[in-house]
Enzyme design. Structure first.
Site, short mmCIF file in Angstrom:
data_model
loop_
_atom_site.label_atom_id
_atom_site.label_comp_id
_atom_site.label_asym_id
_atom_site.label_seq_id
_atom_site.Cartn_x
_atom_site.Cartn_y
_atom_site.Cartn_z
N ARG A 32 30.30 73.13 79.14
CA ARG A 32 29.56 73.83 78.08
C ARG A 32 28.10 73.39 78.01
NH1 ARG A 32 30.78 73.98 71.52
NH2 ARG A 32 30.09 76.13 71.15
N SER A 78 26.14 80.10 71.08
CA SER A 78 27.45 79.92 71.70
C SER A 78 28.44 79.80 70.56
CB SER A 78 27.47 78.65 72.57
OG SER A 78 28.76 78.42 73.09
N SER A 79 29.39 80.73 70.48
CA SER A 79 30.28 80.82 69.32
C SER A 79 31.18 79.60 69.17
CB SER A 79 31.16 82.07 69.44
OG SER A 79 30.39 83.25 69.45
N GLN A 80 31.81 79.48 68.00
CA GLN A 80 32.75 78.41 67.75
C GLN A 80 33.90 78.51 68.75
OE1 GLN A 80 34.25 78.37 63.75
NE2 GLN A 80 35.35 76.45 64.01
N PRO A 81 34.20 77.46 69.49
CA PRO A 81 35.21 77.53 70.56
C PRO A 81 36.59 77.99 70.11
CG PRO A 81 33.86 75.60 70.86
CD PRO A 81 33.47 76.16 69.54
#
Length: 354
Positions: A32, A78-81
């Site tokens: 990431r 980058s969205s919440q995983p």
């Protein structure tokens, strides 16, 4: 680093999020940090840079990483995983399938899709965002992803797809997406509802179901088009002049997820439902706005109601009581039919059950 990735998977699985073996391997394999080479902003606005000691720990947290701001407003991330994991599981991607992603962001979600074996086309209306995503995918050694700077409403380059995933909050489903969807295909998208963006899953039949609650940055242009069924925008400031009209009535205070279930149901039954802030309370609350937004009522997690008009209070009480009397149905129980409204297909006739 292996320990950080292992802990990362544990964080994603927290609160019951399911990870298939294939998706767990994808999260473990894709670095990431490669997708945020210039650092990012946390939810609280603080900046984290690659040289900071907490950089990797923050990257491998279960949280959104904001990568572009317009003033103080986040416009790319980058969205919440854990949310990414829920959406990817709902998408049900199989190796070899063609996937269209609306909203390239950092490129990280596209990398996960490619690692799952998909042939991915990802589009972003912001040319600089698309450029950075393309560069990040190259640095990560990810193949099988095509990045295009294009209007998400039209879906970018010509092509048909087995799956379409949307990573920006939209007011409805673009008819261009449904035209590109192959038989048996699926769209997963966060669609505006009562001030939230719950994630919906829809197929070529036009039937939609709710996957999970969510909040996303909102799209612009046709994907944000208002229509006759739109809920009101949340008030710009805290609601004032509210008085207690009903004391706590349920004997319990709803936990966050159950409160969102109530919120969703209220929005399905009434078009003046949204959310609002109230002085002295940290969380946003389910709100019923009167015509012209001059008066309002809010339902508290314990069933109490605050209001500035009898009419709004009566509506709020009726909505809360209806949900409770039906056994507190979860958001995932709701179904709707997509219907044309201006430039979009929007959920109509919400109902509980199959």
């Amino acid at each position: 680093m292996e320990d950080a990735r292992r802990h990362y998977l544990d964080l994603i699985r927290h609160d019951g999020v399911r990870l298939s073996p294939a998706l767990a391997r994808a999260f473990a394999a894709v670095a990431r940090e490669v997708f945020v080479p210039d650092g990012f902003h946390r939810r609280d606005g603080s900046r984290v840079l690659p040289a900071d000691p907490e950089f990797l720990r923050s990257v491998y947290s279960n949280d959104v990483l904001v990568t572009k701001l317009n003033g103080r407003q986040p416009i790319s991330s980058s969205s919440q995983p854990s949310l990414m994991a829920i959406m990817l599981e709902a998408l049900d991607v199989r190796p070899g399938q063609r996937v269209l992603e609306i909203g390239a962001g950092t490129g990280y979600n596209a990398a996960l899709l490619a690692t799952l074996g998909a042939d991915v086309t990802t589009v972003d209306v912001q040319g600089d965002v698309a450029d950075r995503a393309r560069a990040a995918l190259a640095r990560a050694g990810i193949t099988g992803v095509r990045v295009e700077a294009a209007d998400g409403y039209t879906g970018g380059p010509d092509g048909e797809y087995d799956r379409i995933i949307v990573t920006v909050g939209v007011a409805g489903i673009s008819p261009f997406w449904t035209e590109r969807l192959l038989p048996g295909g699926r769209i997963v998208a966060p669609v505006e509802h009562a001030g939230m963006h719950p994630v919906l899953a829809a197929g070529v039949s036009g039937e939609a179901s709710v996957v999970c609650p969510a909040g996303f940055m909102s799209a612009a242009g046709p994907l944000a088009a208002r229509h006759e069924g739109s809920h009101p925008q949340p008030p710009a400031g805290p609601l004032t002049g509210l008085e207690e009209v009903s004391r706590p009535r349920w004997g319990v205070s709803l936990e966050a997820l159950a409160y969102r279930d109530l919120w969703f149901a209220a929005g399905a039954w009434h078009r003046r439902v949204t959310y609002a802030s109230v002085p002295g309370r940290e969380q946003s609350l389910l709100a019923v706005l009167g015509d012209g937004d001059r008066h309002a009522a809010v339902v508290l997690p314990d069933g109490g109601v605050l209001a500035s008009s009898d009419r709004c209070a009566a509506v709020a009480l009726a909505l809360a009581d209806r949900w409770w009397s039906l056994g507190r149905p979860p958001m995932s129980a709701w179904r709707a039919t997509l219907a044309q409204a201006g430039p979009l297909l929007v959920p109509r006739d919400w109902r509980i059950g199959p």
